[in-house]
Design a protein around this motif. Structure first.
Motif, short mmCIF file in Angstrom:
data_model
loop_
_atom_site.label_atom_id
_atom_site.label_comp_id
_atom_site.label_asym_id
_atom_site.label_seq_id
_atom_site.Cartn_x
_atom_site.Cartn_y
_atom_site.Cartn_z
N HIS A 214 0.88 -1.20 0.00
CA HIS A 214 0.00 0.00 0.00
C HIS A 214 0.91 1.23 0.00
O HIS A 214 1.63 1.46 -0.98
CB HIS A 214 -0.93 -0.11 1.21
N ARG A 247 8.00 -8.87 -6.67
CA ARG A 247 7.04 -7.85 -7.12
C ARG A 247 7.78 -6.55 -7.33
O ARG A 247 8.58 -6.17 -6.48
CB ARG A 247 5.96 -7.64 -6.06
N LEU A 248 7.49 -5.89 -8.41
CA LEU A 248 8.17 -4.62 -8.70
C LEU A 248 7.31 -3.50 -8.14
O LEU A 248 6.12 -3.36 -8.49
CB LEU A 248 8.40 -4.47 -10.20
N ARG A 254 -5.03 -3.39 -7.30
CA ARG A 254 -6.18 -4.28 -7.13
C ARG A 254 -7.35 -3.86 -8.01
O ARG A 254 -8.07 -4.71 -8.55
CB ARG A 254 -6.61 -4.28 -5.64
N1 ACO Z 1 5.26 -7.00 -9.89
C1 ACO Z 1 5.28 -8.27 -10.35
N2 ACO Z 1 4.20 -9.07 -10.36
C2 ACO Z 1 3.06 -8.56 -9.87
C3 ACO Z 1 2.98 -7.25 -9.36
C4 ACO Z 1 4.14 -6.47 -9.40
N3 ACO Z 1 4.14 -5.21 -8.94
N4 ACO Z 1 1.73 -7.02 -8.94
C5 ACO Z 1 1.04 -8.13 -9.14
N5 ACO Z 1 1.84 -9.08 -9.71
C6 ACO Z 1 1.47 -10.43 -10.13
C7 ACO Z 1 1.33 -11.34 -8.91
O1 ACO Z 1 2.56 -11.97 -8.60
C8 ACO Z 1 0.30 -12.34 -9.39
O2 ACO Z 1 0.94 -13.25 -10.25
P1 ACO Z 1 0.52 -14.82 -10.27
O3 ACO Z 1 -0.94 -14.80 -10.61
O4 ACO Z 1 1.40 -15.39 -11.30
O5 ACO Z 1 0.75 -15.28 -8.88
C9 ACO Z 1 -0.63 -11.48 -10.26
O6 ACO Z 1 0.16 -10.36 -10.70
C10 ACO Z 1 -1.86 -10.98 -9.54
O7 ACO Z 1 -1.43 -10.44 -8.29
P2 ACO Z 1 -2.38 -10.25 -7.04
O8 ACO Z 1 -1.55 -10.41 -5.81
O9 ACO Z 1 -3.59 -11.10 -7.15
O10 ACO Z 1 -2.84 -8.78 -7.25
P3 ACO Z 1 -3.41 -7.84 -6.12
O11 ACO Z 1 -4.62 -7.21 -6.68
O12 ACO Z 1 -3.60 -8.55 -4.84
O13 ACO Z 1 -2.20 -6.83 -5.93
C11 ACO Z 1 -0.90 -5.00 -5.46
C12 ACO Z 1 -2.25 -5.46 -5.97
C13 ACO Z 1 -0.76 -5.44 -4.02
C14 ACO Z 1 -0.84 -3.48 -5.51
C15 ACO Z 1 0.23 -5.61 -6.31
O14 ACO Z 1 0.07 -5.24 -7.66
C16 ACO Z 1 1.62 -5.28 -5.80
O15 ACO Z 1 2.12 -5.98 -4.91
N6 ACO Z 1 2.27 -4.20 -6.36
C17 ACO Z 1 3.59 -3.79 -5.89
C18 ACO Z 1 3.47 -2.95 -4.61
C19 ACO Z 1 2.92 -1.56 -4.89
O16 ACO Z 1 3.21 -0.94 -5.90
N7 ACO Z 1 2.09 -1.10 -3.93
C20 ACO Z 1 1.44 0.22 -4.05
C21 ACO Z 1 0.04 0.06 -4.53
S1 ACO Z 1 -0.77 1.62 -4.80
C22 ACO Z 1 -1.31 2.10 -3.27
O17 ACO Z 1 -1.66 1.30 -2.44
C23 ACO Z 1 -1.34 3.50 -2.92
#
Ligand code: ACO
Length: 364
Positions: A214, A247-248, A254
């Protein structure tokens, strides 16, 4: 019978948990509406105080003007500064992120004053004091005559900020002031739904914000850009990280299935007000490569740039220390959290979902 939940059910994906007048995220169209206006139209036209007035008015049926909020936040910053001797001892030995949590937990009601102003006014004072302490300095007293963004920069840097720096930070504060039912807002509303006060509710919100999924993402974004370092290293660094399953930071969301509209708003603010202090071309190359690499890795799950990628670049260009990025996010989001807590207390109901028991049953 035990019922196994799906991944989407566990994450409450797409489950509406409140009716709100405050903000709306359209993940398919890449749109964000804050209190009746598109975010791209608010930035540059409304100050942080203006958007805070809109949020508090929508939440609690008030008729505050931008000037009312500016005056009440200026006074609240002064009161918070006077309370620092009570708040800071609990933060001794802690990082800026953790110390902010402890000091926020120490805030309390002040008789006859509105809690929302006390909270939003206190946040930049606490952040500024913790940043100054990390440098070995005393806190810088607020100037109630300045706007919230200008005074935040002044307390962080101990100098009067340039107008373009103020505009850049104000754009950021407006852009991230509220964002639907994100994790920290949900946490805030859950606590407010028990009729706990606003101080308890926003403390919960901040705790939820600190995680890297987040609001804890911008610091790791800068660490990633530092680790990549040069253009030649973009491809090998990103490919390696993805092959290790990492994760990048600053990518994926979401709700958004297209680009987060806040990313473009912040990129424009950097281009307009902070270009000389930011290496946007390099960041742009990293962003473009990561987007393409994520498309190759997860062709069925759109993973686009989120707000945190350009947040990191903007706050870094404003010379805000990276350890303070999450508290500065909270300075902005405090407007949304207080508004949601007010709205929840006024119109909501106890939030009490259920769980699916998958443990053992007693023998009998
Ligand atoms: N880098 C690489 N792979 C990713 C990323 C990422 N940033 N985000 C999602 N994925 C992949 C996951 O590994 C998953 O792959 P799989 O299906 O092969 O296992 C797939 O995409 C779906 O991921 P979920 O966990 O189901 O997606 P979710 O909706 O739960 O995640 C989140 C959203 C938490 C923001 C995620 O994209 C993430 O971890 N991003 C990186 C952290 C980040 O940037 N956080 C800030 C968010 S913005 C805010 O809150 C203000």
């Amino acid at each position: 019978m035990n019922i196994q939940l799906t991944k989407s059910q566990i994450g409450l994906d797409g489950v509406p948990a409140a009716e709100t007048m405050l903000s709306h995220v359209d993940g398919e169209r890449g749109e964000l509406i804050i209190a009746g206006e598109h975010v791209k139209n608010l930035v540059g036209k409304s100050s942080f105080e203006g958007v805070t007035a809109r949020l508090w008015n929508a939440a609690a049926g008030k008729t505050l003007s931008e000037a009312n909020v500016r005056a009440s936040l200026g006074a609240a910053r002064e009161r918070a500064f006077a309370r620092l001797p009570d708040l800071l001892p609990a933060t001794r030995g802690m990082s800026v992120v953790d110390g902010f949590r402890a000091a926020v937990a120490g805030l309390r009601a002040e008789s006859g004053l509105e809690h929302e102003s006390t909270i939003v006014g206190a946040f930049p004072v606490i952040a500024g004091a913790l940043v100054q302490r990390a440098r070995g300095n005393d806190p810088v007293a607020p100037d109630p005559n300045l706007g919230h963004a200008a005074d935040t920069l002044r307390m962080l840097h101990d100098r009067r900020p340039e107008p373009r720096e103020v505009t850049a930070l104000d754009s950021y504060l407006v852009t991230v002031s509220d964002h639907g039912m994100n994790a920290s807002t949900f946490a805030t509303r859950v606590v407010a739904s028990t009729q706990a006060d606003l101080f308890a509710a926003v403390t919960a919100g901040y705790c939820a914000l600190t995680g890297p999924l987040h609001g804890g993402a911008p610091e790791p974004v800068l660490e990633m850009l530092d680790a990549i370092g040069t253009r030649e290293r973009i491809k090998p660094w990103v490919d390696d990280a993805l092959s290790r399953g990492e994760r990048l930071m600053g990518f994926g969301h979401r709700v958004y299935r297209v680009r987060d509209p806040r990313a473009d708003v912040l990129k424009a603010a950097i281009q307009q007000y902070a270009t000389d202090a930011a290496d946007l071309p390099f960041a742009g190359e990293v962003e473009a490569y990561i987007r393409a690499a994520l498309r190759r890795k997860n062709p069925d799950r759109p993973l686009e740039t989120n707000v945190e990628f350009f947040t990191a670049i903007l706050l870094d260009a404003l010379k805000i220390p990276r350890q303070a990025f999450t508290p500065i996010f909270a300075v902005a989001r405090a407007a949304g959290w207080t508004a949601h807590a007010l709205e929840q207390r006024r119109t909501g109901r106890l939030i009490r979902p259920s769980s699916s028991y998958v443990g053992p049953r007693p023998a009998d």
